[in-house]
Design a protein around this motif. Structure first.
Motif, PDB file in Angstrom:
ATOM      1  N   LYS A   9      30.492  12.955 -40.127  1.00 49.56           N
ATOM      2  CA  LYS A   9      30.330  14.384 -39.866  1.00 49.56           C
ATOM      3  C   LYS A   9      31.665  15.016 -39.504  1.00 49.56           C
ATOM      4  O   LYS A   9      32.513  14.391 -38.877  1.00 49.56           O
ATOM      5  CB  LYS A   9      29.337  14.627 -38.723  1.00 49.56           C
ATOM      6  CG  LYS A   9      27.935  14.157 -39.066  1.00 49.56           C
ATOM      7  CD  LYS A   9      26.923  14.609 -38.048  1.00 49.56           C
ATOM      8  CE  LYS A   9      25.542  14.111 -38.455  1.00 49.56           C
ATOM      9  NZ  LYS A   9      24.480  14.744 -37.690  1.00 49.56           N
ATOM     10  N   GLU A 129      22.113  12.008 -34.059  1.00 54.59           N
ATOM     11  CA  GLU A 129      21.906  12.889 -32.905  1.00 54.59           C
ATOM     12  C   GLU A 129      23.046  12.757 -31.899  1.00 54.59           C
ATOM     13  O   GLU A 129      23.470  13.744 -31.301  1.00 54.59           O
ATOM     14  CB  GLU A 129      20.571  12.578 -32.228  1.00 54.59           C
ATOM     15  CG  GLU A 129      19.371  13.008 -33.052  1.00 54.59           C
ATOM     16  CD  GLU A 129      18.043  12.643 -32.424  1.00 54.59           C
ATOM     17  OE1 GLU A 129      18.009  11.848 -31.445  1.00 54.59           O
ATOM     18  OE2 GLU A 129      17.012  13.144 -32.920  1.00 54.59           O
ATOM     19  N   ASP A 132      26.025  14.601 -33.228  1.00 55.45           N
ATOM     20  CA  ASP A 132      25.769  16.036 -33.045  1.00 55.45           C
ATOM     21  C   ASP A 132      26.004  16.451 -31.596  1.00 55.45           C
ATOM     22  O   ASP A 132      26.541  17.526 -31.326  1.00 55.45           O
ATOM     23  CB  ASP A 132      24.342  16.396 -33.463  1.00 55.45           C
ATOM     24  CG  ASP A 132      24.143  16.367 -34.967  1.00 55.45           C
ATOM     25  OD1 ASP A 132      25.144  16.346 -35.725  1.00 55.45           O
ATOM     26  OD2 ASP A 132      22.959  16.363 -35.389  1.00 55.45           O
ATOM     27  N   ARG A 135      29.713  16.541 -31.028  1.00 56.55           N
ATOM     28  CA  ARG A 135      30.244  17.739 -31.691  1.00 56.55           C
ATOM     29  C   ARG A 135      29.966  18.973 -30.858  1.00 56.55           C
ATOM     30  O   ARG A 135      30.851  19.810 -30.665  1.00 56.55           O
ATOM     31  CB  ARG A 135      29.642  17.869 -33.093  1.00 56.55           C
ATOM     32  CG  ARG A 135      30.131  19.121 -33.809  1.00 56.55           C
ATOM     33  CD  ARG A 135      29.743  19.198 -35.261  1.00 56.55           C
ATOM     34  NE  ARG A 135      28.369  18.825 -35.507  1.00 56.55           N
ATOM     35  CZ  ARG A 135      27.895  18.516 -36.707  1.00 56.55           C
ATOM     36  NH1 ARG A 135      28.686  18.514 -37.760  1.00 56.55           N
ATOM     37  NH2 ARG A 135      26.644  18.197 -36.863  1.00 56.55           N
TER      38      ARG A 135
END
Length: 140
Positions: A9, A129, A132, A135
């Motif tokens: 990501k 998750e 995320d 992030r």
């Protein structure tokens, strides 16, 4: 039977900032919804990361590599409540422009055929998750 989960990501934060968060070893309880507590015993390579899951189960990671030049962290997870063996993770951070990075989190493990698909889905969801969560923290 061997299995691999790879989550990649983009994070809108400088690669050095992303790497600092990963290299700090702790903090997983802030990023991963499945982890309720995280503490670290020791420092650097050889340190143990101890995580308590939301259901009270415990996981332990042994840090086997921290390569600041390559921005790579490797760990082994000998203690966990899941029906897998030989669990190994690698987290790598690459530059993606001046103020962004690409984080790649790869986990390899062994699981018997009866549990393989379930564990692939569980680990993929948990890592996704968690990235995320990292992030969100770094982009705030």
């Amino acid at each position: 039977m061997g299995a691999t989960v790879n989550i990649t990501k983009r994070i809108d934060a400088p690669a050095d900032k992303v790497w600092a968060a990963i290299a700090g070893i702790g903090g997983l309880d802030r990023w991963f919804p499945i982890i309720s507590a995280c503490r670290v015993e020791g420092e650097g390579v050889g340190a143990t990361r101890i995580m308590t899951l939301a259901d009270g189960a415990e996981m332990r990671d042994r840090i086997v590599e921290i390569d600041a030049g390559a921005r790579r962290l490797r760990y082994e997870r000998p203690t966990h409540p899941f029906p897998v063996t030989d669990y190994r993770g690698v987290v790598e951070v690459d530059d993606d422009g001046e103020d962004s990075a690409v984080l790649c989190w790869t986990v390899r493990f062994e699981a018997d055929e009866a549990h393989r698909e379930e564990m692939l889905k569980l680990i993929e969801t948990a890592i996704s998750e968690g990235v995320d969560g990292l992030r969100a923290e770094l982009e705030a």
